[in-house]
Write a protein that holds these residues in place. Structure first.
Motif, short mmCIF file in Angstrom:
data_model
loop_
_atom_site.label_atom_id
_atom_site.label_comp_id
_atom_site.label_asym_id
_atom_site.label_seq_id
_atom_site.Cartn_x
_atom_site.Cartn_y
_atom_site.Cartn_z
N LEU A 26 0.84 -1.20 0.00
CA LEU A 26 0.00 0.00 0.00
C LEU A 26 0.87 1.25 0.00
O LEU A 26 0.61 2.20 -0.73
CB LEU A 26 -0.93 0.01 1.21
CG LEU A 26 -2.21 -0.80 1.07
CD1 LEU A 26 -2.93 -0.89 2.40
CD2 LEU A 26 -3.13 -0.19 0.02
N ALA A 27 1.91 1.22 0.82
CA ALA A 27 2.76 2.39 0.92
C ALA A 27 3.44 2.68 -0.41
O ALA A 27 3.64 3.84 -0.79
CB ALA A 27 3.81 2.19 2.01
N LEU A 29 2.24 1.71 -3.35
CA LEU A 29 1.20 1.97 -4.33
C LEU A 29 0.88 3.46 -4.34
O LEU A 29 0.52 4.03 -5.37
CB LEU A 29 -0.06 1.21 -3.93
CG LEU A 29 -0.97 0.69 -5.01
CD1 LEU A 29 -0.36 -0.59 -5.56
CD2 LEU A 29 -2.33 0.39 -4.41
N ALA A 30 1.03 4.07 -3.18
CA ALA A 30 0.64 5.47 -3.05
C ALA A 30 1.55 6.34 -3.89
O ALA A 30 2.76 6.13 -3.92
CB ALA A 30 0.72 5.88 -1.59
N PRO A 31 0.96 7.31 -4.57
CA PRO A 31 1.77 8.16 -5.43
C PRO A 31 2.53 9.17 -4.61
O PRO A 31 2.12 9.54 -3.51
CB PRO A 31 0.71 8.85 -6.29
CG PRO A 31 -0.48 8.91 -5.42
CD PRO A 31 -0.43 7.72 -4.52
N ARG A 269 2.66 11.62 4.98
CA ARG A 269 3.10 10.48 4.16
C ARG A 269 4.48 9.99 4.57
O ARG A 269 5.33 9.71 3.72
CB ARG A 269 3.16 10.87 2.69
CG ARG A 269 1.83 11.25 2.11
CD ARG A 269 2.03 11.60 0.66
NE ARG A 269 0.85 12.22 0.12
CZ ARG A 269 -0.19 11.54 -0.33
NH1 ARG A 269 -0.19 10.24 -0.31
NH2 ARG A 269 -1.25 12.16 -0.80
#
Lengths: 306, 320
Positions: A26-27, A29-31, A269
């Motif tokens: 997930l981390a 995947l995040a843009p 983030r």
């Protein structure tokens, strides 16, 4: 029993692996990342390269994951993007405060909910019962942050009785602990009441009464002792509840603990911190769940562990 | 002859008794639910909230985003009796720091809350029922898969998992769709289907070897028909109760996410967003925060009362 415990402990390893895999994916995947924050002042390419190399994000993602797993095994959770210090140190700074808050809240929850549950079971369907069930329902239903808002308004803003920002003195701890404890306590009141109601209808309680024991001895020595067993099961959900509760309560009251750190990291983030804390939380919860099952098996030999 | 008549009369009397008693399980449950005063109050509150949500454009005096720059931070009209100088009958519940009418924003907020309450829960129900039924009835690989997934998901506290999903997908197209609504649906669905599937599986396992299922199989019913017509109605009660509690759970999740600043994007009004936005000025003007807090509390309590009522109605033995 021992075999069961060992098997459950071993099961933590694959579960932790998947938790790590999910959060890691997930981390990634995040843009975006925290280095491209300012579009007006782009960093020179070599700086970006240097930073990327420093944090290891120039490697292919599977390689990064394996490196990450390897590092975890010797207690290295990476380096925070925003603070530039090891995640372990950052977590270490907040964890004490969070434990303090959690244990205080749990103690408060136990202190009010068990007596309340017992009384409302003994006085089933009376005004006392309805009132304590109402308190329990409010405690479990009204979100902690909403409750906190009402309390801050009454005791902080209007009456100036309690400070509502920061941590340190006992005055700072009252409201966060109360709010956090009320949620867990409401749930606990319901469980105590239900299992007490079950216990006082059992044959051994009738036996105790019929052999002429005083009511007090019957309730405390016979009914309560057995009624408390299911209450052990709350350790698991309570841990989870206290953890998620701590995000909100710590953010709201500006308590410098892990929960607030987590929320700040999410907004910034700061993935190394998010992942490190998530893994720690998952680990704590699995240990709590395991403890529940073991304690339950020991307290109630009728429960067969498979 | 005489005896035959009495026998017939007796039979008629018996039939009458049976006819009067004929009330289905669901009829009984509804009867018990409506006799429960707290549940009834809850139902009324939910009905009112639903009406307000549907007719918000008609009922609301202003648009939810309409700003009246000069009229910022008006207080609710009743504060006039306590000496407030900042009231205006045009803003019954006051206005926020941008001069938006709080009453209108509260009304529009109920729309998001109800959508969040029902849409993801329907998804959760659909996935959870399908997977749980198949895992319980057919077993095999799907069952193993479900149990492993459950182990992982149970290691995360629900809210933590939703937060991670929503936070990491925030910058993507999915995260931006519909002011962040879609990613919250996804987060809630991904986390919660497992609980329903697990519950359904357990129920199916406890029912599937009962005699009525065997009887159905003996007369030649196929697995699909058995699952739909025989098992499904018999496992429905606990599922309904779980869903009744999942709805306020989903609403709570949205409000927490929005409050933390990672849920619905401002300026779209939801109660959580309103609290988040108003919190900066909370110690000087508390109303923009207090009123949405009150709304969340009332609606969540209403759903919980209905959930409790449903549980008592469908499972009278449960004492929780």
């Amino acid at each position: 029993m021992l075999r069961y415990v060992i098997r459950r402990l071993l099961l933590i390893i694959p579960t932790m692996f998947f938790v790590a895999l999910i959060t890691f994916s997930l981390a990634h995947l995040a843009p975006g990342n925290p280095f491209d924050k300012n579009p007006n002042r782009p960093m020179p390419q070599e700086t970006i390269d240097r930073i990327s190399r420093f944090y290891g994000v120039d490697q292919p993602i599977p390689v990064q994951f394996i490196t990450y797993l390897g590092n975890i095994l010797h207690g290295d959770l990476g380096i925070s993007f925003t603070r530039r210090t090891p995640v372990v140190d950052v977590i270490g700074q907040g964890i004490g405060t969070t434990f303090q808050l959690g244990i205080g809240a749990l103690a408060f929850a136990l202190a009010f909910s068990i007596p309340l549950g017992i009384v409302s079971a003994l006085k089933q369907n009376t005004m006392i019962d309805y009132l304590s069930m109402l308190v329990a329902t409010i405690g479990t239903t009204i979100p902690g942050f909403v409750l906190a808002i009402f309390l801050i308004y009454i005791f902080g803003v209007n009456l100036h009785l309690l400070p509502f920002v920061g941590w340190g003195s006992w005055q700072h701890m009252v409201m966060p602990m109360f709010v956090l404890g009320l949620g867990a306590g409401g749930f606990l009141t319901r469980i105590t009441r239900a299992s007490m109601l079950e216990a006082i209808r059992q044959d051994y309680v009738r036996t105790a009464r019929s052999k002429g024991l005083q009511e007090r001895a019957v309730i405390v020595g016979h009914a309560l002792k057995n009624a408390l067993i299911p209450i052990a099961t709350i350790i698991g959900p309570a841990t989870a509840g206290l953890i998620t509760g701590s995000f909100i309560i710590e953010s709201l009251f500006n308590v410098p603990g892990m929960g607030r750190l987590y929320v700040i990291s999410i907004l910034a983030r700061d993935y190394p911190i998010i992942m490190g804390t998530t893994l720690l939380y998952a680990f704590l919860i699995m240990i709590a769940n395991l403890t529940v099952d073991i304690v339950y098996g020991v307290l109630d030999p009728r429960i067969k562990v498979a | 002859m005489a005896t035959a008549v009495t026998a017939q009369e007796k039979r008629t009397a018996e039939l009458n008794v049976l006819a009067r008693k004929q009330r289905s399980l669901w009829g009984d449950a509804m009867y018990r639910l409506f006799r429960n005063r707290a549940a009834l109050v809850g139902l009324v509150v939910i009905a009112v909230a639903a009406l307000v949500a549907i007719f918000a454009p008609v009922l609301a005096p202003y648009g939810p985003l309409e700003q009246h720059g000069k009229d910022g931070l008006m207080e609710p009209i009743w504060t006039k009796f306590f000496g407030s100088k900042y009231t205006d009958p045009a803003y019954l519940l006051g206005s926020d720091e941008l001069g938006r009418d709080i009453l209108s924003r509260l009304m529009y907020s109920s729309r998001v809350s109800l959508i969040i309450g029902f849409v993801p829960v329907s998804i959760v129900l659909a996935i959870g029922l399908t997977v749980g039924m198949l895992a319980g009835y057919v077993g095999g690989v799907l069952d193993d898969f479900l149990m492993r997934v459950t182990d992982v998901v149970y290691a995360f506290p629900d809210l933590l998992f939703v937060i991670i999903i929503v936070a990491t997908l925030r910058g993507t197209g999915l995260g931006d769709a519909y002011d962040g609504l879609l990613v919250i649906f996804v987060g809630i669905a991904v986390v919660n289907w497992v609980g329903v599937a697990r519950l359904v599986r357990g129920q199916v396992l406890s029912v599937k070897n009962r005699e009525f299922v065997e009887a159905a199989r003996a007369v030649g019913a196929g697995p699909g028909r058995i699952m739909r017509k025989h098992i499904f109605p018999n496992i429905l009660a606990p599922v309904i109760v779980t869903v009744a509690f999942a709805i306020p759970g989903a609403m709570l999740t949205e409000s927490v996410l929005s409050f933390l600043g990672i849920g619905i994007r401002p300026p779209t009004p939801t109660w959580g967003v309103m609290i988040n936005e108003g919190f900066i000025v909370f110690s000087t003007s508390p109303w923009p925060v207090l009123l949405p807090s009150l709304c969340i509390s009332i609606v969540l309590l209403a759903f919980t009362f209905v959930g409790d009522g449903l549980r008592d109605a469908l499972d009278p033995r449960s004492k929780m």
